[in-house]
Design a protein around this motif. Structure first.
Motif, PDB file in Angstrom:
ATOM      1  N   VAL A  17     -14.746   5.841   1.795  1.00  0.00           N
ATOM      2  CA  VAL A  17     -13.470   5.958   2.492  1.00  0.00           C
ATOM      3  C   VAL A  17     -13.116   7.431   2.674  1.00  0.00           C
ATOM      4  CG1 VAL A  17     -12.052   5.839   0.401  1.00  0.00           C
ATOM      5  CG2 VAL A  17     -11.092   5.128   2.572  1.00  0.00           C
ATOM      6  N   ASP A  18     -12.563   7.744   3.826  1.00  0.00           N
ATOM      7  CA  ASP A  18     -12.010   9.069   4.100  1.00  0.00           C
ATOM      8  C   ASP A  18     -10.491   8.898   4.088  1.00  0.00           C
ATOM      9  OD1 ASP A  18     -11.084  11.461   5.064  1.00  0.00           O
ATOM     10  OD2 ASP A  18     -12.262  11.419   6.915  1.00  0.00           O
ATOM     11  N   PHE A  19      -9.852   9.324   3.008  1.00  0.00           N
ATOM     12  CA  PHE A  19      -8.408   9.122   2.874  1.00  0.00           C
ATOM     13  C   PHE A  19      -7.635   9.758   4.018  1.00  0.00           C
ATOM     14  CE2 PHE A  19      -9.519   7.928  -1.447  1.00  0.00           C
ATOM     15  CZ  PHE A  19      -8.658   6.874  -1.674  1.00  0.00           C
ATOM     16  N   ALA A  20      -8.142  10.847   4.578  1.00  0.00           N
ATOM     17  CA  ALA A  20      -7.456  11.502   5.692  1.00  0.00           C
ATOM     18  C   ALA A  20      -7.417  10.614   6.929  1.00  0.00           C
ATOM     19  CB  ALA A  20      -8.124  12.833   6.008  1.00  0.00           C
ATOM     20  N   ALA A  21      -8.345   9.676   7.016  1.00  0.00           N
ATOM     21  CA  ALA A  21      -8.394   8.780   8.169  1.00  0.00           C
ATOM     22  C   ALA A  21      -7.545   7.516   7.982  1.00  0.00           C
ATOM     23  CB  ALA A  21      -9.843   8.387   8.451  1.00  0.00           C
ATOM     24  N   LEU A  22      -7.030   7.292   6.768  1.00  0.00           N
ATOM     25  CA  LEU A  22      -6.219   6.103   6.507  1.00  0.00           C
ATOM     26  C   LEU A  22      -4.767   6.341   6.914  1.00  0.00           C
ATOM     27  CD1 LEU A  22      -7.460   5.076   2.938  1.00  0.00           C
ATOM     28  CD2 LEU A  22      -8.134   4.100   5.139  1.00  0.00           C
ATOM     29  N   ASP A  23      -4.123   5.286   7.400  1.00  0.00           N
ATOM     30  CA  ASP A  23      -2.700   5.372   7.703  1.00  0.00           C
ATOM     31  C   ASP A  23      -1.907   5.429   6.415  1.00  0.00           C
ATOM     32  OD1 ASP A  23      -3.049   5.222  10.470  1.00  0.00           O
ATOM     33  OD2 ASP A  23      -2.968   3.033  10.473  1.00  0.00           O
ATOM     34  N   GLY A  24      -0.880   6.249   6.392  1.00  0.00           N
ATOM     35  CA  GLY A  24       0.021   6.300   5.250  1.00  0.00           C
ATOM     36  C   GLY A  24       1.003   5.138   5.308  1.00  0.00           C
ATOM     37  N   ILE A  25       1.291   4.570   4.150  1.00  0.00           N
ATOM     38  CA  ILE A  25       2.202   3.428   4.034  1.00  0.00           C
ATOM     39  C   ILE A  25       3.371   3.857   3.157  1.00  0.00           C
ATOM     40  CG2 ILE A  25       2.439   1.058   3.189  1.00  0.00           C
ATOM     41  CD1 ILE A  25      -0.671   0.868   3.572  1.00  0.00           C
ATOM     42  N   ALA A  26       4.584   3.659   3.656  1.00  0.00           N
ATOM     43  CA  ALA A  26       5.765   3.995   2.861  1.00  0.00           C
ATOM     44  C   ALA A  26       5.805   3.124   1.613  1.00  0.00           C
ATOM     45  CB  ALA A  26       7.027   3.794   3.687  1.00  0.00           C
ATOM     46  N   CYS A  27       6.151   3.739   0.484  1.00  0.00           N
ATOM     47  CA  CYS A  27       6.252   3.020  -0.786  1.00  0.00           C
ATOM     48  C   CYS A  27       7.412   3.625  -1.571  1.00  0.00           C
ATOM     49  CB  CYS A  27       4.940   3.101  -1.553  1.00  0.00           C
ATOM     50  SG  CYS A  27       4.495   4.758  -2.119  1.00  0.00           S
ATOM     51  N   PRO A  28       7.816   3.012  -2.693  1.00  0.00           N
ATOM     52  CA  PRO A  28       8.944   3.553  -3.471  1.00  0.00           C
ATOM     53  C   PRO A  28       8.714   4.977  -3.982  1.00  0.00           C
ATOM     54  CG  PRO A  28       8.414   1.338  -4.198  1.00  0.00           C
ATOM     55  CD  PRO A  28       7.327   1.758  -3.256  1.00  0.00           C
ATOM     56  N   CYS A  29       7.478   5.434  -3.960  1.00  0.00           N
ATOM     57  CA  CYS A  29       7.155   6.768  -4.457  1.00  0.00           C
ATOM     58  C   CYS A  29       7.093   7.815  -3.358  1.00  0.00           C
ATOM     59  CB  CYS A  29       5.816   6.745  -5.182  1.00  0.00           C
ATOM     60  SG  CYS A  29       5.819   5.685  -6.635  1.00  0.00           S
TER      61      CYS A  29
END
Length: 116
Positions: free
Chosen positions: A8-20
């Protein structure tokens, strides 16, 4: 014999809003891996929460100089290179902006985020 790997390339993943803050989550769909791996950008407004089933391991990649973790009623100073194992039932939140690698076992489930 070819290796069986998931990459996985984390830079290519969409960010998901979370409580943090914003999480990028990997390996949710890998059947033979029991967990997920997240890179989370912690915001200054991270909310105190806990999990009933999930164990999270936080590895601190980047932190502001005064960064802390609240674990139940205790606050501890954190810095890059530290790691904290957070078991089910421990109320926790990050205090200050930071970037954290989080390993979650079993796989992350957003319905297992609880707030008082």
């Amino acid at each position: 014999m070819p290796l069986s790997c998931d990459i996985v390339d984390f830079a290519a993943l969409d960010g998901i809003a979370c409580p943090c803050g914003v999480a990028r989550r990997a390996f949710q769909d890998v059947a033979d891996w029991p967990g997920t791996v997240h890179v989370t950008e912690i915001s200054a407004e991270a909310r105190l929460h806990y999990h009933r089933r999930l164990t999270e391991t936080y590895y601190f990649l980047e932190c502001e100089p005064d960064a802390e973790m609240q674990l139940n009623d205790e606050k501890i100073h954190v810095h890059p290179g530290m790691c904290i194992l957070i078991r089910p039932g421990v109320r926790h939140r990050a205090i200050g902006r930071m970037k954290v690698l989080i390993v979650v076992i079993p796989k992350f489930d957003p319905t297992d985020e609880w707030f008082d």
